[in-house]
Design a protein around this motif. Structure first.
Motif, PDB file in Angstrom:
ATOM      1  N   ALA A  13       0.833  -1.207   0.000  1.00 29.33           N
ATOM      2  CA  ALA A  13       0.000   0.000   0.000  1.00 29.33           C
ATOM      3  C   ALA A  13       0.869   1.258   0.000  1.00 29.33           C
ATOM      4  O   ALA A  13       1.794   1.389   0.807  1.00 29.33           O
ATOM      5  N   ALA A  14       0.554   2.159  -0.898  1.00 33.60           N
ATOM      6  CA  ALA A  14       1.223   3.463  -0.917  1.00 33.60           C
ATOM      7  C   ALA A  14       0.863   4.204   0.364  1.00 33.60           C
ATOM      8  O   ALA A  14      -0.289   4.183   0.801  1.00 33.60           O
ATOM      9  N   ARG A  15       1.851   4.814   0.979  1.00 32.51           N
ATOM     10  CA  ARG A  15       1.555   5.563   2.204  1.00 32.51           C
ATOM     11  C   ARG A  15       0.597   6.699   1.874  1.00 32.51           C
ATOM     12  O   ARG A  15       0.705   7.337   0.829  1.00 32.51           O
ATOM     13  N   HIS A  16      -0.341   6.916   2.789  1.00 28.90           N
ATOM     14  CA  HIS A  16      -1.404   7.881   2.513  1.00 28.90           C
ATOM     15  C   HIS A  16      -1.986   8.414   3.813  1.00 28.90           C
ATOM     16  O   HIS A  16      -1.815   7.807   4.873  1.00 28.90           O
TER      17      HIS A  16
ATOM     18  N   THR B 296       1.997  10.639  16.591  1.00 26.81           N
ATOM     19  CA  THR B 296       1.599  11.643  15.606  1.00 26.81           C
ATOM     20  C   THR B 296       2.742  11.978  14.648  1.00 26.81           C
ATOM     21  O   THR B 296       3.915  11.810  14.978  1.00 26.81           O
ATOM     22  N   ALA B 297       2.351  12.438  13.478  1.00 25.99           N
ATOM     23  CA  ALA B 297       3.282  12.929  12.459  1.00 25.99           C
ATOM     24  C   ALA B 297       2.864  14.347  12.113  1.00 25.99           C
ATOM     25  O   ALA B 297       1.759  14.781  12.471  1.00 25.99           O
ATOM     26  N   VAL B 298       3.726  15.049  11.407  1.00 21.11           N
ATOM     27  CA  VAL B 298       3.459  16.441  11.044  1.00 21.11           C
ATOM     28  C   VAL B 298       3.529  16.586   9.531  1.00 21.11           C
ATOM     29  O   VAL B 298       4.512  16.171   8.907  1.00 21.11           O
ATOM     30  N   ILE B 299       2.493  17.193   8.960  1.00 15.51           N
ATOM     31  CA  ILE B 299       2.501  17.508   7.532  1.00 15.51           C
ATOM     32  C   ILE B 299       3.318  18.776   7.355  1.00 15.51           C
ATOM     33  O   ILE B 299       3.061  19.788   8.000  1.00 15.51           O
ATOM     34  N   LEU B 300       4.349  18.709   6.504  1.00 17.49           N
ATOM     35  CA  LEU B 300       5.219  19.860   6.267  1.00 17.49           C
ATOM     36  C   LEU B 300       4.668  20.676   5.110  1.00 17.49           C
ATOM     37  O   LEU B 300       4.119  20.137   4.163  1.00 17.49           O
ATOM     38  N   ASP B 301       4.843  21.995   5.183  1.00 14.56           N
ATOM     39  CA  ASP B 301       4.398  22.861   4.072  1.00 14.56           C
ATOM     40  C   ASP B 301       5.393  22.803   2.943  1.00 14.56           C
ATOM     41  O   ASP B 301       6.551  22.550   3.108  1.00 14.56           O
TER      42      ASP B 301
ATOM     43  N   ASN C 246      -6.387  23.285   3.602  1.00 12.64           N
ATOM     44  CA  ASN C 246      -6.270  23.532   2.162  1.00 12.64           C
ATOM     45  C   ASN C 246      -5.554  22.385   1.427  1.00 12.64           C
ATOM     46  O   ASN C 246      -4.641  22.609   0.640  1.00 12.64           O
ATOM     47  N   ILE C 247      -5.990  21.173   1.702  1.00 15.56           N
ATOM     48  CA  ILE C 247      -5.420  19.981   1.079  1.00 15.56           C
ATOM     49  C   ILE C 247      -6.458  19.379   0.143  1.00 15.56           C
ATOM     50  O   ILE C 247      -7.633  19.272   0.482  1.00 15.56           O
ATOM     51  N   LYS C 248      -6.004  19.014  -1.040  1.00 16.25           N
ATOM     52  CA  LYS C 248      -6.881  18.469  -2.077  1.00 16.25           C
ATOM     53  C   LYS C 248      -6.697  16.953  -2.200  1.00 16.25           C
ATOM     54  O   LYS C 248      -5.607  16.432  -1.955  1.00 16.25           O
ATOM     55  N   ASP C 249      -7.754  16.260  -2.627  1.00 12.73           N
ATOM     56  CA  ASP C 249      -7.686  14.827  -2.864  1.00 12.73           C
ATOM     57  C   ASP C 249      -6.591  14.518  -3.879  1.00 12.73           C
ATOM     58  O   ASP C 249      -6.454  15.211  -4.879  1.00 12.73           O
ATOM     59  N   LYS C 250      -5.787  13.501  -3.598  1.00 15.00           N
ATOM     60  CA  LYS C 250      -4.670  13.015  -4.440  1.00 15.00           C
ATOM     61  C   LYS C 250      -3.447  13.920  -4.408  1.00 15.00           C
ATOM     62  O   LYS C 250      -2.453  13.640  -5.086  1.00 15.00           O
ATOM     63  N   GLN C 251      -3.490  14.999  -3.624  1.00 16.05           N
ATOM     64  CA  GLN C 251      -2.310  15.854  -3.470  1.00 16.05           C
ATOM     65  C   GLN C 251      -1.197  15.035  -2.829  1.00 16.05           C
ATOM     66  O   GLN C 251      -1.448  14.202  -1.949  1.00 16.05           O
TER      67      GLN C 251
ATOM     68  N   ASP D 214       8.237  11.603   1.565  1.00 11.41           N
ATOM     69  CA  ASP D 214       7.698  12.359   0.442  1.00 11.41           C
ATOM     70  C   ASP D 214       6.614  11.525  -0.219  1.00 11.41           C
ATOM     71  O   ASP D 214       6.486  10.326   0.035  1.00 11.41           O
ATOM     72  N   ASP D 215       5.864  12.152  -1.110  1.00 10.68           N
ATOM     73  CA  ASP D 215       4.860  11.459  -1.920  1.00 10.68           C
ATOM     74  C   ASP D 215       3.814  10.699  -1.093  1.00 10.68           C
ATOM     75  O   ASP D 215       3.401   9.598  -1.454  1.00 10.68           O
ATOM     76  N   VAL D 216       3.380  11.299  -0.014  1.00  8.64           N
ATOM     77  CA  VAL D 216       2.282  10.748   0.785  1.00  8.64           C
ATOM     78  C   VAL D 216       0.988  11.228   0.131  1.00  8.64           C
ATOM     79  O   VAL D 216       0.779  12.426  -0.050  1.00  8.64           O
ATOM     80  N   ILE D 217       0.135  10.285  -0.233  1.00  7.53           N
ATOM     81  CA  ILE D 217      -1.081  10.615  -0.983  1.00  7.53           C
ATOM     82  C   ILE D 217      -2.189  11.073  -0.039  1.00  7.53           C
ATOM     83  O   ILE D 217      -2.497  10.388   0.942  1.00  7.53           O
ATOM     84  N   ALA D 218      -2.776  12.220  -0.344  1.00  7.63           N
ATOM     85  CA  ALA D 218      -3.941  12.709   0.407  1.00  7.63           C
ATOM     86  C   ALA D 218      -5.185  12.040  -0.173  1.00  7.63           C
ATOM     87  O   ALA D 218      -5.418  12.084  -1.377  1.00  7.63           O
TER      88      ALA D 218
END
Length: 189
Positions: free
Chosen positions: A118-121, A184-189, A133-138, A153-157
């Motif tokens: 499974a791709a990390r997501h 917990t993890a942190v989403i980086l900008d 402000n996160i979009k599907d598949k971002q 990197d490349d974590v699928i929303a």
């Protein structure tokens, strides 16, 4: 800070109604062991054996409810151990993937396709996605601050009003960072 809970996902299988009937008997209903982070999803009491070219796992947990297509999610280490070479894919994208033999108490299934890593997501409820402000598949960058901090990197929303906020990685990824479910993890900008 955009903090998300981590869910480390061990090897598991999603079964179709047809395969539940073949493996456990016609009309069989899976028994809920515990609810999972995603609404309506559960780990079942029942397990099956999964056999590849080089080996097998005897107690692979079934996750319910039944799906349209049977799918097995392994880590790279698991795949190597049983002799299959699955691609990294989003859940449900099983075209061109390898198969295995699934063995239940009442029968077995020779699965032609369905094994993935499974791709990390991250599952986002639409309200969480809108707030950040996160979009599907971002594709996102996510930092894990475990005993061995890592940035993925490349974590699928994956955004839906049917989801609850949760970052899904497999056991190889969790072990590499030294993290466990519930941290917990942190989403980086």
């Amino acid at each position: 800070m955009k903090e998300v809970p981590i869910g480390v996902s061990a090897r598991h299988i999603h079964l179709s109604e047809e395969h539940i009937a073949t493996l456990f008997g016609k009309g069989y209903e899976l028994t809920i062991l515990k609810d999972l982070s995603q609404p309506g999803q559960f780990a079942a009491v029942e397990t099956v054996a999964v056999k590849g070219k080089k080996g097998e796992f005897s107690k692979v947990r079934i996750l319910g409810p039944a799906r349209k297509h049977t799918q097995i999610e392994l880590s790279q280490t698991d795949a190597f151990a049983i002799g299959v070479s699955p691609p990294i894919r989003e859940s449900g994208h099983i075209e061109g993937t390898p198969g295995v033999t699934i063995i239940g108490p009442e029968g077995q299934v020779e699965l032609e396709t369905g094994v993935i890593i499974a791709a990390r997501h991250i599952h986002f409820h639409t309200k969480d996605a809108e707030r950040w402000n996160i979009k599907d598949k971002q594709l996102l960058r996510v930092q894990l601050k475990g005993k061995r901090p890592l940035t993925f990197d490349d974590v699928i929303a994956r955004v839906s009003d049917q989801y609850a906020l949760d970052f899904h990685i497999d056991t190889d990824e969790g072990n590499a960072a030294g993290v466990k479910t519930g941290e917990t993890a942190v989403i980086l900008d």
